[in-house]
Scaffold this motif. Structure first.
Motif, PDB file in Angstrom:
ATOM      1  N   ALA A  54       0.844  -0.988  -0.103  1.00  0.00           N
ATOM      2  CA  ALA A  54      -0.014   0.043   0.023  1.00  0.00           C
ATOM      3  C   ALA A  54       0.954   1.324  -0.063  1.00  0.00           C
ATOM      4  O   ALA A  54       0.605   2.125  -0.633  1.00  0.00           O
ATOM      5  N   GLY A  55       1.837   1.175   0.859  1.00  0.00           N
ATOM      6  CA  GLY A  55       3.000   2.415   0.604  1.00  0.00           C
ATOM      7  C   GLY A  55       3.466   2.685  -0.663  1.00  0.00           C
ATOM      8  O   GLY A  55       3.555   3.817  -1.083  1.00  0.00           O
ATOM      9  N   VAL A  56       3.911   1.914  -1.370  1.00  0.00           N
ATOM     10  CA  VAL A  56       4.305   1.775  -2.888  1.00  0.00           C
ATOM     11  C   VAL A  56       3.343   2.433  -3.701  1.00  0.00           C
ATOM     12  O   VAL A  56       3.258   3.176  -4.590  1.00  0.00           O
ATOM     13  N   VAL A  57       2.193   1.722  -3.549  1.00  0.00           N
ATOM     14  CA  VAL A  57       0.907   2.190  -4.493  1.00  0.00           C
ATOM     15  C   VAL A  57       0.383   3.675  -3.911  1.00  0.00           C
ATOM     16  O   VAL A  57       0.321   4.347  -5.107  1.00  0.00           O
ATOM     17  N   VAL A  58       0.325   4.081  -2.791  1.00  0.00           N
ATOM     18  CA  VAL A  58      -0.020   5.488  -2.382  1.00  0.00           C
ATOM     19  C   VAL A  58       1.284   6.338  -2.931  1.00  0.00           C
ATOM     20  O   VAL A  58       1.089   7.416  -3.352  1.00  0.00           O
ATOM     21  N   HIS A  59       2.555   5.783  -2.774  1.00  0.00           N
ATOM     22  CA  HIS A  59       3.737   6.617  -3.328  1.00  0.00           C
ATOM     23  C   HIS A  59       3.576   6.987  -5.079  1.00  0.00           C
ATOM     24  O   HIS A  59       3.584   8.217  -5.330  1.00  0.00           O
ATOM     25  N   LEU A  60       3.157   5.936  -5.781  1.00  0.00           N
ATOM     26  CA  LEU A  60       2.792   6.349  -7.190  1.00  0.00           C
ATOM     27  C   LEU A  60       1.859   7.143  -7.275  1.00  0.00           C
ATOM     28  O   LEU A  60       1.843   7.845  -8.321  1.00  0.00           O
ATOM     29  N   LEU A  61       0.585   6.944  -6.564  1.00  0.00           N
ATOM     30  CA  LEU A  61      -0.494   7.697  -6.726  1.00  0.00           C
ATOM     31  C   LEU A  61       0.064   9.264  -6.405  1.00  0.00           C
ATOM     32  O   LEU A  61      -0.408  10.131  -7.066  1.00  0.00           O
ATOM     33  N   GLU A  63       3.014  10.542  -6.668  1.00  0.00           N
ATOM     34  CA  GLU A  63       3.681  11.062  -7.856  1.00  0.00           C
ATOM     35  C   GLU A  63       2.958  11.493  -9.047  1.00  0.00           C
ATOM     36  O   GLU A  63       3.484  12.542  -9.665  1.00  0.00           O
ATOM     37  N   SER A  64       1.803  10.732  -9.240  1.00  0.00           N
ATOM     38  CA  SER A  64       1.077  11.103 -10.372  1.00  0.00           C
ATOM     39  C   SER A  64      -0.138  12.234 -10.279  1.00  0.00           C
ATOM     40  O   SER A  64      -0.152  13.308 -11.212  1.00  0.00           O
ATOM     41  N   VAL A  65      -0.646  12.257  -9.088  1.00  0.00           N
ATOM     42  CA  VAL A  65      -1.550  13.452  -8.911  1.00  0.00           C
ATOM     43  C   VAL A  65      -1.193  14.326  -7.738  1.00  0.00           C
ATOM     44  O   VAL A  65      -1.863  15.382  -7.629  1.00  0.00           O
ATOM     45  N   GLY A  66      -0.529  14.068  -6.856  1.00  0.00           N
ATOM     46  CA  GLY A  66      -0.167  14.953  -5.541  1.00  0.00           C
ATOM     47  C   GLY A  66       0.432  16.321  -6.144  1.00  0.00           C
ATOM     48  O   GLY A  66       0.549  17.170  -5.080  1.00  0.00           O
TER      49      GLY A  66
END
Length: 174
Positions: A54-61, A63-66
């Motif tokens: 989940a940490g990796v997924v949130v990091h990627l999210l 990076e893309s929308v934050g």
């Protein structure tokens, strides 16, 4: 000869205080939950793996929308551009915080449902805190990324200067 950096602007100080308070909240929740959940159990391996994934997924999210913010209009006055840059920084920071915090909140719920005690929460809180250190704390990386997005239409923002972050320089080859 070393020079001392100029004192941080009031906006930068308030943002650092806000980011620190938000991050400290997860620690205080952990301290309170220590007395509620106890330390007898260890979390199952699948839960720890899920928290890390989940940490990796949130990091990627993140990076893309934050770091998506509307560029500053080139026709804005200096004062209006500064006000807009600050508002867009804060809204993007709160979004990044909320996304980073999801893992800790889900881990808190899991700590009550799944065996694992305080460690079930602590692993998720650490993952969230790492995400916050990378994406929420106003260091050179997030400030630079937001400043780049704000300046995409050609209007210079003062965000880097407010946080004392150096402007990106030319790439040096050796």
């Amino acid at each position: 000869m070393t020079t001392t950096p100029p004192p941080a602007a009031p906006f930068a100080q308030s943002v650092r205080i806000l980011a620190g308070a938000l991050m400290a909240g997860l620690v205080f929740i952990g301290i309170a939950m220590f007395f509620v959940l106890g330390t007898e159990d260890t979390p199952p391996v699948w839960l720890v793996a899920a928290q890390l994934v989940a940490g990796v997924v949130v990091h990627l999210l993140l990076e893309s929308v934050g770091y998506r913010v509307q560029p500053l209009d080139p026709d804005l006055s200096d004062a209006d551009a500064e006000t807009a840059a600050r508002a867009r920084w804060q809204s993007a920071m709160v979004l990044r915080f909320a996304l980073s915090e999801v893992i800790a909140i889900a881990s808190l719920m899991a700590a009550f449902v799944v065996e694992g005690g305080i460690l079930a929460y602590a692993v998720g809180a650490v993952v969230s805190l790492v995400l916050m250190a990378v994406h929420v704390w106003p260091s050179a990386r997030p400030v630079g990324r937001i400043a780049d997005a704000l300046e995409a239409a050609g209007r210079r923002s003062t965000l880097r200067e407010e946080f004392g972050v150096p402007a990106p320089g030319p790439i040096q080859q050796y």
